[in-house]
Design a protein around this motif. Structure first.
Motif, PDB file in Angstrom:
ATOM      1  N   THR A 195       0.828  -1.205   0.000  1.00  0.00           N
ATOM      2  CA  THR A 195       0.000   0.000   0.000  1.00  0.00           C
ATOM      3  C   THR A 195       0.863   1.256   0.000  1.00  0.00           C
ATOM      4  O   THR A 195       0.559   2.232  -0.698  1.00  0.00           O
ATOM      5  N   ARG A 199       0.798   4.056  -2.979  1.00  0.00           N
ATOM      6  CA  ARG A 199       0.481   5.453  -2.664  1.00  0.00           C
ATOM      7  C   ARG A 199       1.528   6.404  -3.231  1.00  0.00           C
ATOM      8  O   ARG A 199       1.200   7.445  -3.818  1.00  0.00           O
ATOM      9  N   GLN A 200       2.805   6.040  -3.081  1.00  0.00           N
ATOM     10  CA  GLN A 200       3.869   6.914  -3.562  1.00  0.00           C
ATOM     11  C   GLN A 200       3.951   6.941  -5.091  1.00  0.00           C
ATOM     12  O   GLN A 200       4.218   7.993  -5.684  1.00  0.00           O
ATOM     13  N   GLU A 202       1.446   6.619  -7.136  1.00  0.00           N
ATOM     14  CA  GLU A 202       0.331   7.451  -7.594  1.00  0.00           C
ATOM     15  C   GLU A 202       0.569   8.924  -7.281  1.00  0.00           C
ATOM     16  O   GLU A 202       0.339   9.799  -8.116  1.00  0.00           O
ATOM     17  N   LYS A 203       1.048   9.190  -6.081  1.00  0.00           N
ATOM     18  CA  LYS A 203       1.277  10.566  -5.645  1.00  0.00           C
ATOM     19  C   LYS A 203       2.320  11.263  -6.505  1.00  0.00           C
ATOM     20  O   LYS A 203       2.192  12.461  -6.832  1.00  0.00           O
ATOM     21  N   GLN A 204       3.367  10.528  -6.886  1.00  0.00           N
ATOM     22  CA  GLN A 204       4.478  11.119  -7.630  1.00  0.00           C
ATOM     23  C   GLN A 204       4.402  10.839  -9.126  1.00  0.00           C
ATOM     24  O   GLN A 204       5.325  11.191  -9.875  1.00  0.00           O
ATOM     25  N   ASP A 205       3.322  10.169  -9.557  1.00  0.00           N
ATOM     26  CA  ASP A 205       3.116   9.857 -10.974  1.00  0.00           C
ATOM     27  C   ASP A 205       4.357   9.181 -11.564  1.00  0.00           C
ATOM     28  O   ASP A 205       4.902   9.586 -12.595  1.00  0.00           O
ATOM     29  N   LEU A 212      11.309   7.453  -7.549  1.00  0.00           N
ATOM     30  CA  LEU A 212      10.539   7.847  -6.384  1.00  0.00           C
ATOM     31  C   LEU A 212      11.396   8.587  -5.352  1.00  0.00           C
ATOM     32  O   LEU A 212      12.558   8.239  -5.135  1.00  0.00           O
TER      33      LEU A 212
END
Length: 315
Positions: A195, A199-200, A202-205, A212
């Motif tokens: 998870t 999340r990272q 998606e957040k950072q595309d 990342l």
């Protein structure tokens, strides 16, 4: 820096002492001067930069060292793990003992062999317990262990069972690989959780671990694995010298099937000419001096083959 200065000062004292001793035995020895001490310290104690190896990869996935940020982070882990010499030697010694257990399971489970180095950075191949109570070679949390079918209670804790915990780690990693399509991201997820990585990303595309921006631990995680892989695969190149007889050996064992309670392991082991300590060395998942087993579950207890241990010596 303070530690380096202390080491250099100690070397200077030892060197000076050595020359003074020689001087008492040989009147022609050149008098000790600060210049001589300084010269000897420089010439006799050297730390070298490490050339960046070509084609660094994890599980066949390249580390993009042409990226200056990635190159610096990789260089850091190579330096840290090369010059922590005492720890490095212990890893070589333990790897000789435990890799023969881990490698066949990784192969059988369809997980790249490089993941044995994940166990190295997780626990240094010891039955460690983290501040978060992650336990064993693979540092498995209690909830994860139970989710994947390991028995965990005061009497039995199969996170300490090398074979069973390795299979659980494999199952977790394969699920992560299915999710991310990358063994590198699967390794990062082992540290940060699936998870957390989702999340990272998606957040950072982003689509790659190397793109990342992550916290300190997860951000270093794969680089540490790759560095340990590189060093353990090329000991001479990184200044590690040892003989085969210096390495820890795997002690052959046979399995004893138990499907009933054992009231006292101290009495149980006598029939095999070993003691309780030796039983626990090979079966750390047995947490008490008895086996409750009220359900009649089958357990395989490892017993070392005769002749490898001598008990009662030096009393």
């Amino acid at each position: 820096m303070k530690m380096i200065k202390k080491v250099l000062a100690l070397l200077g004292v030892l060197f000076t002492f050595g020359i003074l001793v020689n001087a008492t035995q040989n009147k022609s020895v050149t008098p000790v001067t600060q210049e001589i001490i300084k010269e000897k310290l420089i010439n006799d104690y050297n730390v070298y930069a490490i050339p960046m190896p070509d084609n660094l990869n994890f599980a066949g996935e390249l580390v993009p060292i042409e990226n200056p940020d990635i190159r610096e982070r990789m260089d850091r882990e190579l330096l840290v793990n090369t010059y922590w010499q005492s720890n490095g030697l212990l890893l070589f010694k333990r790897a000789n003992k435990y890799f023969p257990i881990i490698e066949p399971i990784l192969k059988e489970q369809g997980v790249p062999e490089d993941f044995k180095y994940l166990a190295v950075i997780e626990s240094s191949l010891t039955q460690a317990v983290s501040p978060a109570r992650a336990t064993g070679f693979w540092q498995i949390l209690k909830g994860t262990a139970k989710e994947y079918g390991l028995e965990v209670n005061e009497n039995i804790d199969e996170r300490y069972h090398i074979e069973k915990s390795t299979k659980v780690a494999c199952r977790y990693l394969k699920k992560a690989k299915e999710k991310f399509g990358s063994w590198t991201l699967a390794a990062a997820a082992y540290n940060a959780g699936r998870t957390g990585i989702i999340r990272q990303l998606e957040k950072q595309d982003a689509t790659s671990y190397y793109d990342l921006l992550l916290g300190e631990e997860t951000g270093r995680y794969v680089f540490r694995i790759v560095a340990v892989k590189e060093i353990l695969s090329n000991p001479k190149q990184y200044g590690f010298n040892f003989r085969n007889e210096d390495l820890y050996e795997h002690i052959p064992t046979f399995n004893v099937l138990v499907d009933e309670p054992i009231a006292d392991f101290n009495k149980f082991v006598k029939q095999y000419n070993i003691n309780y300590k030796i039983l626990k060395l090979h079966n750390p998942w047995l947490r008490e001096t008895r086996l409750n087993n009220t359900s009649g579950k089958e357990y395989l207890i490892k017993i070392p083959r005769e002749g490898y241990y001598k008990t009662g010596v030096g009393q």
